[in-house]
Motif scaffolding. Structure first.
Motif, PDB file in Angstrom:
ATOM      1  N   LEU A  48       1.120  -0.876   0.245  1.00 12.30           N
ATOM      2  CA  LEU A  48      -0.183   0.315  -0.646  1.00 12.30           C
ATOM      3  C   LEU A  48       0.794   1.511  -0.204  1.00 12.30           C
ATOM      4  CD1 LEU A  48      -2.750  -1.164   2.055  1.00 12.30           C
ATOM      5  CD2 LEU A  48      -2.755  -0.993   0.163  1.00 12.30           C
ATOM      6  N   PHE A  49       2.042   1.408   0.708  1.00  8.78           N
ATOM      7  CA  PHE A  49       2.732   2.532   1.021  1.00  8.78           C
ATOM      8  C   PHE A  49       2.510   4.054   1.001  1.00  8.78           C
ATOM      9  CE2 PHE A  49       6.004   0.196  -1.449  1.00  8.78           C
ATOM     10  CZ  PHE A  49       7.436   0.814  -1.015  1.00  8.78           C
ATOM     11  N   GLY A  50       0.933   3.282   2.082  1.00  5.33           N
ATOM     12  CA  GLY A  50       0.608   4.428   2.601  1.00  5.33           C
ATOM     13  C   GLY A  50      -0.767   4.982   2.057  1.00  5.33           C
ATOM     14  N   ARG A  51      -1.058   3.904   0.761  1.00  3.02           N
ATOM     15  CA  ARG A  51      -2.252   4.574  -0.077  1.00  3.02           C
ATOM     16  C   ARG A  51      -3.510   3.852   0.296  1.00  3.02           C
ATOM     17  NH1 ARG A  51       2.287   4.816  -3.040  1.00  3.02           N
ATOM     18  NH2 ARG A  51       3.403   7.164  -3.579  1.00  3.02           N
ATOM     19  N   SER A  52      -4.743   4.244  -0.521  1.00  5.67           N
ATOM     20  CA  SER A  52      -5.639   3.377  -0.500  1.00  5.67           C
ATOM     21  C   SER A  52      -4.819   2.418  -1.400  1.00  5.67           C
ATOM     22  CB  SER A  52      -6.620   3.503  -1.308  1.00  5.67           C
ATOM     23  OG  SER A  52      -6.928   4.626  -2.193  1.00  5.67           O
ATOM     24  N   LEU A  53      -6.005   1.344  -1.276  1.00  9.06           N
ATOM     25  CA  LEU A  53      -5.726   0.124  -2.052  1.00  9.06           C
ATOM     26  C   LEU A  53      -6.220   0.169  -3.922  1.00  9.06           C
ATOM     27  CD1 LEU A  53      -5.096  -3.258  -2.349  1.00  9.06           C
ATOM     28  CD2 LEU A  53      -7.592  -3.355  -1.706  1.00  9.06           C
ATOM     29  N   PRO A  54      -7.291   0.940  -4.260  1.00  9.21           N
ATOM     30  CA  PRO A  54      -6.848   1.604  -5.183  1.00  9.21           C
ATOM     31  C   PRO A  54      -5.610   2.155  -5.755  1.00  9.21           C
ATOM     32  CG  PRO A  54      -9.322   1.362  -4.403  1.00  9.21           C
ATOM     33  CD  PRO A  54      -8.252   1.395  -2.845  1.00  9.21           C
ATOM     34  N   ASP A  55      -5.655   3.543  -5.231  1.00  4.70           N
ATOM     35  CA  ASP A  55      -4.692   4.390  -5.665  1.00  4.70           C
ATOM     36  C   ASP A  55      -3.444   3.580  -5.266  1.00  4.70           C
ATOM     37  OD1 ASP A  55      -6.777   6.418  -6.089  1.00  4.70           O
ATOM     38  OD2 ASP A  55      -5.634   6.914  -3.448  1.00  4.70           O
ATOM     39  N   ALA A  56      -3.516   2.302  -4.974  1.00  4.60           N
ATOM     40  CA  ALA A  56      -1.819   1.467  -5.072  1.00  4.60           C
ATOM     41  C   ALA A  56      -1.821   0.818  -6.285  1.00  4.60           C
ATOM     42  CB  ALA A  56      -1.587   0.781  -3.332  1.00  4.60           C
ATOM     43  N   ARG A  57      -3.416  -0.453  -6.529  1.00  7.32           N
ATOM     44  CA  ARG A  57      -3.096  -0.033  -7.628  1.00  7.32           C
ATOM     45  C   ARG A  57      -3.238   0.506  -9.158  1.00  7.32           C
ATOM     46  NH1 ARG A  57      -7.834  -4.769  -5.392  1.00  7.32           N
ATOM     47  NH2 ARG A  57      -6.183  -6.145  -4.806  1.00  7.32           N
ATOM     48  N   ALA A  58      -3.610   2.012  -8.551  1.00 10.47           N
ATOM     49  CA  ALA A  58      -3.543   2.619 -10.248  1.00 10.47           C
ATOM     50  C   ALA A  58      -2.099   2.729 -10.184  1.00 10.47           C
ATOM     51  CB  ALA A  58      -3.957   3.313 -10.143  1.00 10.47           C
ATOM     52  N   ARG A  59      -1.061   3.296  -8.957  1.00  7.41           N
ATOM     53  CA  ARG A  59       0.529   3.052  -9.737  1.00  7.41           C
ATOM     54  C   ARG A  59       1.331   2.063  -9.966  1.00  7.41           C
ATOM     55  NH1 ARG A  59       3.502   7.378  -6.888  1.00  7.41           N
ATOM     56  NH2 ARG A  59       4.692   6.356  -6.434  1.00  7.41           N
ATOM     57  N   VAL A  60       0.275   0.948 -10.392  1.00  8.48           N
ATOM     58  CA  VAL A  60       1.212  -0.347 -10.267  1.00  8.48           C
ATOM     59  C   VAL A  60       0.342   0.106 -12.451  1.00  8.48           C
ATOM     60  CG1 VAL A  60       0.613  -2.550 -10.910  1.00  8.48           C
ATOM     61  CG2 VAL A  60       0.949  -1.337  -8.656  1.00  8.48           C
ATOM     62  N   ALA A  61      -0.417   0.122 -12.429  1.00  9.26           N
ATOM     63  CA  ALA A  61      -1.127   0.427 -14.172  1.00  9.26           C
ATOM     64  C   ALA A  61      -0.063   1.631 -14.796  1.00  9.26           C
ATOM     65  CB  ALA A  61      -2.150   0.562 -14.142  1.00  9.26           C
ATOM     66  N   ALA A  62      -0.396   2.716 -13.813  1.00  7.37           N
ATOM     67  CA  ALA A  62       1.212   3.973 -14.423  1.00  7.37           C
ATOM     68  C   ALA A  62       2.081   3.527 -14.688  1.00  7.37           C
ATOM     69  CB  ALA A  62       0.823   4.634 -13.717  1.00  7.37           C
ATOM     70  N   GLY A  63       2.937   2.362 -13.656  1.00  7.72           N
ATOM     71  CA  GLY A  63       4.468   2.308 -13.822  1.00  7.72           C
ATOM     72  C   GLY A  63       3.862   1.063 -14.752  1.00  7.72           C
ATOM     73  N   LEU A  64       3.183   0.128 -14.845  1.00  4.68           N
ATOM     74  CA  LEU A  64       3.740  -0.736 -16.602  1.00  4.68           C
ATOM     75  C   LEU A  64       3.547   0.126 -17.384  1.00  4.68           C
ATOM     76  CD1 LEU A  64       1.204  -3.416 -15.048  1.00  4.68           C
ATOM     77  CD2 LEU A  64       3.945  -3.922 -15.934  1.00  4.68           C
ATOM     78  N   GLU A  65       2.822   1.356 -17.544  1.00  2.00           N
ATOM     79  CA  GLU A  65       2.954   2.417 -18.790  1.00  2.00           C
ATOM     80  C   GLU A  65       4.356   3.050 -19.267  1.00  2.00           C
ATOM     81  OE1 GLU A  65      -0.367   5.700 -20.591  1.00  2.00           O
ATOM     82  OE2 GLU A  65      -0.181   5.027 -19.104  1.00  2.00           O
ATOM     83  N   ALA A  66       4.547   3.528 -17.814  1.00  2.00           N
ATOM     84  CA  ALA A  66       5.633   3.465 -17.915  1.00  2.00           C
ATOM     85  C   ALA A  66       6.950   2.887 -18.346  1.00  2.00           C
ATOM     86  CB  ALA A  66       6.118   4.808 -16.840  1.00  2.00           C
ATOM     87  N   LEU A  67       6.867   2.289 -18.008  1.00  2.00           N
ATOM     88  CA  LEU A  67       8.085   0.603 -18.101  1.00  2.00           C
ATOM     89  C   LEU A  67       7.945   0.084 -19.421  1.00  2.00           C
ATOM     90  CD1 LEU A  67       8.886  -0.795 -14.705  1.00  2.00           C
ATOM     91  CD2 LEU A  67       9.762   0.958 -16.024  1.00  2.00           C
ATOM     92  N   THR A  68       6.838   0.395 -20.098  1.00  2.67           N
ATOM     93  CA  THR A  68       6.448  -0.604 -20.970  1.00  2.67           C
ATOM     94  C   THR A  68       7.565  -0.230 -22.167  1.00  2.67           C
ATOM     95  OG1 THR A  68       4.803  -1.819 -21.086  1.00  2.67           O
ATOM     96  CG2 THR A  68       4.557  -1.310 -23.388  1.00  2.67           C
ATOM     97  N   PRO A  69       7.749   1.371 -22.837  1.00  2.00           N
ATOM     98  CA  PRO A  69       8.710   1.260 -23.482  1.00  2.00           C
ATOM     99  C   PRO A  69      10.282   0.767 -23.881  1.00  2.00           C
ATOM    100  CG  PRO A  69       7.132   3.213 -23.263  1.00  2.00           C
ATOM    101  CD  PRO A  69       6.952   2.020 -22.132  1.00  2.00           C
TER     102      PRO A  69
END
Length: 266
Positions: free
Chosen positions: A97-118
């Motif tokens: 969680l890193f201090g975030r809500s569960l939906p926000d923490a999962r959104a971070r994962v999705a954003a991370g994958l988007e940034a790393l894909t290239p």
């Protein structure tokens, strides 16, 4: 034993050069490596060591932890390290969680994958989202189901983002075989790992895994399902177990090979 891969974490305290030499002597052709011991030995030296022994690297662990402040730089380094080692896959432990809500923490994962894909596509390295057992959701991975991992991977090219399928984390899911078939149809199985679920769990649940055949996972249906899904890559045994770690590395490797062969023959 052609598909067997020995994950370095199974013999956590065995030095990297000894792991490579032991695997080569035992006829093991593939290893799963971890970034910390590789960094300690030296990235270039590690790559040369593996190459000179005639081994391949099945996976590099770990990237992820998308809630951390340095997540982008660290994951880019993980991709670069995997490329130098010749590892086709970086396993992602996506972080809690890193201090975030569960939906926000999962959104971070999705954003991370988007940034790393290239970066992953450029390097020819695949990111494998590892769904972990729900008991690790708060501190280790907010990706707590195979269905959730596949949903996170879906927006991205299969060549860049897949899933890491670890029996220890998904054996309990009543939809697991349906979802393995779906993962195969979408070409999302990036790696396949074996570990058993043993009870009672120790106080530190992180080190509660067992070698295949020592616990409650029914492995033959998993092996059949993954094969039917079209996955033909390495099969790693990755076991976090304090009692196992206390034993000599060659003994751990011997018992791991025996456990794998018994499982594969079932």
């Amino acid at each position: 034993m052609d598909r067997f891969s020995f994950n370095q974490a199974t013999a956590k305290h065995w030095p990297l050069p000894d792991v490579i030499a032991g695997c080569a002597a035992a006829g093991v052709r593939s290893v799963g490596l971890w970034r910390e011991p590789v960094a300690s030995f030296g990235l270039a030296r590690s790559a040369a060591l593996v190459r000179d022994a005639g081994l391949t690297v099945s996976t590099l662990c770990r990237g992820g932890f998308f809630g951390a402040d340095d997540w982008l730089d660290d994951n880019r380094r993980a991709i670069e390290e995997a490329a130098e080692l010749g590892a086709p896959v970086v396993v992602l432990v996506c972080g809690g969680l890193f201090g975030r809500s569960l939906p926000d923490a999962r959104a971070r994962v999705a954003a991370g994958l988007e940034a790393l894909t290239p970066y992953a596509l450029d390097a020819g390295v695949r990111l494998a989202v590892e769904p972990m057992h729900p008991m690790f959701c708060a501190d280790r991975s907010v990706v707590a189901s195979l269905d959730g991992a596949l949903a996170l991977a879906a927006p991205f090219p299969a060549a860049a983002v897949g899933i890491a399928l670890d029996t220890y984390h998904v054996w309990w899911d009543e939809r697991v075989f349906e979802l393995i078939a779906k993962a195969g149809a979408e070409d999302r199985i990036a790696c396949f790992q074996l570990a058993d679920w043993c009870v009672p769990l120790p106080a530190d649940v992180l080190v509660g895994r067992g070698l295949p055949g020592t616990g409650h996972v029914d492995f033959p249906p998993f092996l059949r399902a993954v094969a039917a899904a079209g996955y033909a890559g390495p099969i790693e045994v990755e076991v976090f177990n304090a009692e196992l770690w206390s034993r000599p590395g060659p003994e751990i490797l011997e018992d791991t090979i025996a456990a794998y062969l018994a499982c594969a023959a079932s």
